[in-house]
Design an enzyme around this catalytic site. Sequence first.
Site, PDB file in Angstrom:
ATOM      1  N   VAL A  24       0.784  -1.188   0.015  1.00 34.66           N
ATOM      2  CA  VAL A  24      -0.091   0.046   0.028  1.00 34.66           C
ATOM      3  C   VAL A  24       1.036   1.303  -0.037  1.00 34.66           C
ATOM      4  O   VAL A  24       0.480   2.122  -0.681  1.00 34.66           O
ATOM      5  CB  VAL A  24      -1.025   0.046   1.194  1.00 34.66           C
ATOM      6  CG1 VAL A  24      -1.872   1.346   1.282  1.00 34.66           C
ATOM      7  CG2 VAL A  24      -2.100  -1.211   1.110  1.00 34.66           C
ATOM      8  N   CYS A  25       1.970   1.270   0.892  1.00 36.37           N
ATOM      9  CA  CYS A  25       2.892   2.284   0.818  1.00 36.37           C
ATOM     10  C   CYS A  25       3.390   2.672  -0.514  1.00 36.37           C
ATOM     11  O   CYS A  25       3.759   3.759  -0.885  1.00 36.37           O
ATOM     12  CB  CYS A  25       4.020   2.038   1.773  1.00 36.37           C
ATOM     13  SG  CYS A  25       3.371   1.710   3.550  1.00 36.37           S
ATOM     14  N   THR A  26       3.771   1.658  -1.315  1.00 32.01           N
ATOM     15  CA  THR A  26       4.430   1.830  -2.539  1.00 32.01           C
ATOM     16  C   THR A  26       3.346   2.569  -3.332  1.00 32.01           C
ATOM     17  O   THR A  26       3.753   3.513  -4.260  1.00 32.01           O
ATOM     18  CB  THR A  26       4.828   0.714  -3.047  1.00 32.01           C
ATOM     19  OG1 THR A  26       5.946  -0.274  -2.192  1.00 32.01           O
ATOM     20  CG2 THR A  26       5.474   0.644  -4.402  1.00 32.01           C
ATOM     21  N   LEU A  82       3.147   6.347  -2.201  1.00 31.75           N
ATOM     22  CA  LEU A  82       4.433   7.168  -2.339  1.00 31.75           C
ATOM     23  C   LEU A  82       4.234   7.638  -3.788  1.00 31.75           C
ATOM     24  O   LEU A  82       4.825   8.646  -4.275  1.00 31.75           O
ATOM     25  CB  LEU A  82       5.731   6.548  -1.835  1.00 31.75           C
ATOM     26  CG  LEU A  82       5.898   6.984  -0.316  1.00 31.75           C
ATOM     27  CD1 LEU A  82       6.336   8.320  -0.247  1.00 31.75           C
ATOM     28  CD2 LEU A  82       4.727   6.759   0.443  1.00 31.75           C
TER      29      LEU A  82
END
Length: 212
Positions: free
Chosen positions: A45-47, A50
Amino acid sequence: MATIRLGDKAPDFTADSSMGTINLYDYLGDSWGILFSHPADFTPVCTTELGTAANFKPEFDKRNVKMLALSVDGAASHNEWIKDINEVQKTTVNFPIIADEDKKVSTLYDMIHPKADSNLTVRSVFIIAPDKSVKLILTYPASTGRNFYELLRVIDSLQLTAYHKVATPANWEHGNDVVVSPAISTDEAKEMFTKGVEEIKPYLRMTPDPTA
Ligand code: BEZ
């Protein structure tokens, strides 16, 4: 760690980042700022977040908002991960990610919520005005990626209401009618808002977006 509330001064800090040492106040200068944490590098999810943030940077730039991400991973890890983000999200991450291995900044900003995870930051968002006051605080769990359209929408509202005596109604977007501030009378509003004022109720007065 003191609780940060709306209107408080954003605590200043100096920290390592993917782009070297950063001091928050120097980095922001006279701009608005968005400081947002994510749980960890090399996570799915962070990928997406960002990469989306990087793709949205021109929109943040247009609004004079400097971007600053954070997780408790180190700068070397951030820079390795950025290569993946750039590849899979077809972007160039061109804002700093704070390397908060010692949890100094995440503790200062209360970004670790132990009942969610005792080691990793949640998805916090702080929007900071040019006078360094905190204008908006959001908190999402690790399992829910943020909506960057919503972040831009709320910045549009914060910036509009900072400079005009209006408030923005539910689901408002730039260009939609706005609410006249309850602090001014309908007569005053009619003088102030030359595009017109509609009095739906004495406490509910609408006027076209003065910036549209
Ligand atoms: C993610 O970014 O995918 C993620 C990170 C930590 C926990 C759960 C999901």
